[in-house]
Design an enzyme around this catalytic site. Structure first.
Site, PDB file in Angstrom:
ATOM      1  N   PRO A 176       0.846  -1.205   0.000  1.00 17.69           N
ATOM      2  CA  PRO A 176       0.000   0.000   0.000  1.00 17.69           C
ATOM      3  C   PRO A 176       0.884   1.260   0.000  1.00 17.69           C
ATOM      4  CG  PRO A 176      -0.510  -1.421   1.903  1.00 17.69           C
ATOM      5  CD  PRO A 176       0.635  -2.056   1.176  1.00 17.69           C
ATOM      6  N   GLY A 194       2.963   3.797   5.497  1.00 19.11           N
ATOM      7  CA  GLY A 194       3.893   3.433   6.573  1.00 19.11           C
ATOM      8  C   GLY A 194       4.654   2.136   6.363  1.00 19.11           C
ATOM      9  N   LEU A 195       4.558   1.546   5.165  1.00 17.13           N
ATOM     10  CA  LEU A 195       5.216   0.248   4.953  1.00 17.13           C
ATOM     11  C   LEU A 195       6.418   0.341   4.009  1.00 17.13           C
ATOM     12  CD1 LEU A 195       2.145  -2.192   4.827  1.00 17.13           C
ATOM     13  CD2 LEU A 195       3.549  -1.521   6.773  1.00 17.13           C
ATOM     14  N   GLY A 196       6.866   1.547   3.730  1.00 14.65           N
ATOM     15  CA  GLY A 196       8.109   1.706   2.962  1.00 14.65           C
ATOM     16  C   GLY A 196       7.949   1.501   1.470  1.00 14.65           C
ATOM     17  N   SER A 197       6.788   1.859   0.928  1.00 15.21           N
ATOM     18  CA  SER A 197       6.568   1.621  -0.511  1.00 15.21           C
ATOM     19  C   SER A 197       7.575   2.397  -1.369  1.00 15.21           C
ATOM     20  CB  SER A 197       5.136   1.987  -0.918  1.00 15.21           C
ATOM     21  OG  SER A 197       4.901   3.354  -0.678  1.00 15.21           O
ATOM     22  N   ALA A 231      10.779   3.290  -0.625  1.00 16.09           N
ATOM     23  CA  ALA A 231      12.094   2.638  -0.586  1.00 16.09           C
ATOM     24  C   ALA A 231      12.054   1.317  -1.352  1.00 16.09           C
ATOM     25  CB  ALA A 231      12.522   2.407   0.862  1.00 16.09           C
ATOM     26  N   ALA A 232      10.954   0.591  -1.237  1.00 22.52           N
ATOM     27  CA  ALA A 232      10.844  -0.700  -1.944  1.00 22.52           C
ATOM     28  C   ALA A 232      10.883  -0.477  -3.449  1.00 22.52           C
ATOM     29  CB  ALA A 232       9.566  -1.417  -1.539  1.00 22.52           C
ATOM     30  N   ASP A 259      14.207   2.668   6.740  1.00 26.62           N
ATOM     31  CA  ASP A 259      13.394   2.000   5.705  1.00 26.62           C
ATOM     32  C   ASP A 259      14.273   1.359   4.633  1.00 26.62           C
ATOM     33  OD1 ASP A 259      11.447   3.276   7.130  1.00 26.62           O
ATOM     34  OD2 ASP A 259      10.343   4.016   5.400  1.00 26.62           O
TER      35      ASP A 259
HETATM   36  C1  MEV Z   1       8.989   6.248   8.345  1.00 32.46           C
HETATM   37  O1  MEV Z   1       8.787   4.946   7.850  1.00 32.46           O
HETATM   38  C2  MEV Z   1       9.697   6.198   9.650  1.00 32.46           C
HETATM   39  C3  MEV Z   1      10.037   7.537  10.298  1.00 32.46           C
HETATM   40  O2  MEV Z   1      10.732   7.244  11.507  1.00 32.46           O
HETATM   41  C4  MEV Z   1      10.882   8.407   9.396  1.00 32.46           C
HETATM   42  C5  MEV Z   1      12.297   7.877   9.229  1.00 32.46           C
HETATM   43  O3  MEV Z   1      12.731   6.988   9.968  1.00 32.46           O
HETATM   44  O4  MEV Z   1      12.971   8.396   8.333  1.00 32.46           O
HETATM   45  C6  MEV Z   1       8.779   8.304  10.659  1.00 32.46           C
END
Ligand code: MEV
Length: 315
Positions: free
Chosen positions: A111, A115-118, A120-121, A162
């Site tokens: 998604p 918050g799941l690193g899309s 960077a992936a 990430d």
């Molecule tokens: C984002 O996935 C995580 C945060 O801590 C930002 C970061 O680590 O760069 C909010």
């Protein structure tokens, strides 16, 4: 310097990358505190480099990603676009003289903005596809460094957690600027990851926290101490203590104002249906959350309750 050229002409080359979930320490990790994250392999991004049909008139490098409605020639992408910058950086890092006569297709089940690193992936999958197509060895650390540069476009001062977790594909205990250690997590960690369905823009949340850093500093340091404890309980397989620390981490993130009503509601539903602990994961104010169960039956019950309440189970 010799330049790299494409491997076999008629082959499709692919690269994949997992999502990640932060178990402990988001936000505080941006300010030098440790963070713990694990890769999530059941959702992935795949990038493929395809040759054009032989009779295709226009064989200019093209990028296609249905999930973001993109189908455009590389040369027409805005220079400031992170994807274009990524490709430029890959070409520079691996001595590729000119864009390939290929179609780059990006497909993902991760998604977006959740918050799941899309982001960077996506970077890691593309770097791996180029490595496969040009036949070069790309070390995980180099992949992570290239992805990190692009993370900076998404949110000014990322921690690097990430891209590290996703590039190395291992559970990590990470500290910004100090590197990371691969940690041992119990093989049968019954983690439930679920999506609120609310999009959350990491850069906005991170910037907001940065602007109020003074106010949140004590909480940030408290999270840091908690992450050190969590590493021990996690590696010892102490599920109940780990769950309690997840609850505590969520409470501290609430104090930092990065939770939201929906996250709080769903985290509470997970707990009251048998999770030993639950917390938001990633930047917060929407996106995903993670819950821990002690046994398969409880995990099933938590998932069923969450689904009934409108959450989308990711794992
Ligand atoms: C984002 O996935 C995580 C945060 O801590 C930002 C970061 O680590 O760069 C909010």
């Amino acid at each position: 310097m010799a330049t790299n050229t494409l491997e076999k002409k008629d082959t499709v080359h692919a690269g994949t990358a997992p999502a990640k979930t932060i178990l402990f320490g988001e936000h505080a990790v941006v300010y030098g505190e440790p963070g713990i994250a694990i890769p999530l392999w059941n959702v992935q991004t795949t990038a493929t480099l395809h040759p054009f049909a032989e009779d295709a008139e226009d064989q200019d490098f093209r990028v296609i990603s249905d999930s973001v409605n993109l189908n455009e020639k590389y040369s027409r992408l805005p220079d400031a676009m992170p994807l274009k910058k990524l490709i430029r950086n890959i070409m520079e890092a691996f001595h590729i003289a000119r864009p390939p006569r290929r179609i780059l297709r990006i497909e993902s089940t991760i998604p977006i903005a959740s918050g799941l690193g899309s982001g960077a992936a996506c970077s890691v999958a593309i770097i791996r596809a180029f490595a496969a197509a040009y036949g070069f060895e790309a070390e995980d650390s180099k992949i992570s460094d290239i992805a990190f540069e692009i993370e900076k476009c998404y949110h000014g001062a990322p921690s690097g957690l990430d891209n590290t977790t996703i590039s190395f594909g291992k559970p990590v205990f990470f500290r910004k600027g100090k590197g990371f250690e691969v940690i041992h997590v119990p093989e049968k960690l019954r983690l439930i990851v679920a999506d609120t369905g609310l999009k959350s823009i990491t850069s906005e949340v991170v910037t907001d926290i940065r602007e109020r850093y003074q106010q949140f500093e004590p909480v940030i340091r408290e999270i840091g101490r908690l992450v050190d404890r969590a590493r021990v309980t996690l590696e010892n397989g102490d599920i109940f203590e780990t769950g309690a620390l997840m609850d505590e981490n969520h409470r501290l993130l609430q104090k930092m104002t990065v939770s939201c009503e929906k996250l709080d509601e769903l985290v509470q539903i997970a707990r009251s249906n048998g999770a030993v602990g639950a917390k938001l994961t990633g930047a917060g104010r929407g996106g995903n959350f993670v819950a821990l169960a002690d046994n398969a039956l409880d995990a099933q019950r938590v998932k069923a309750a969450l689904e009934k309440s409108g959450a989308k189970i990711v794992r």
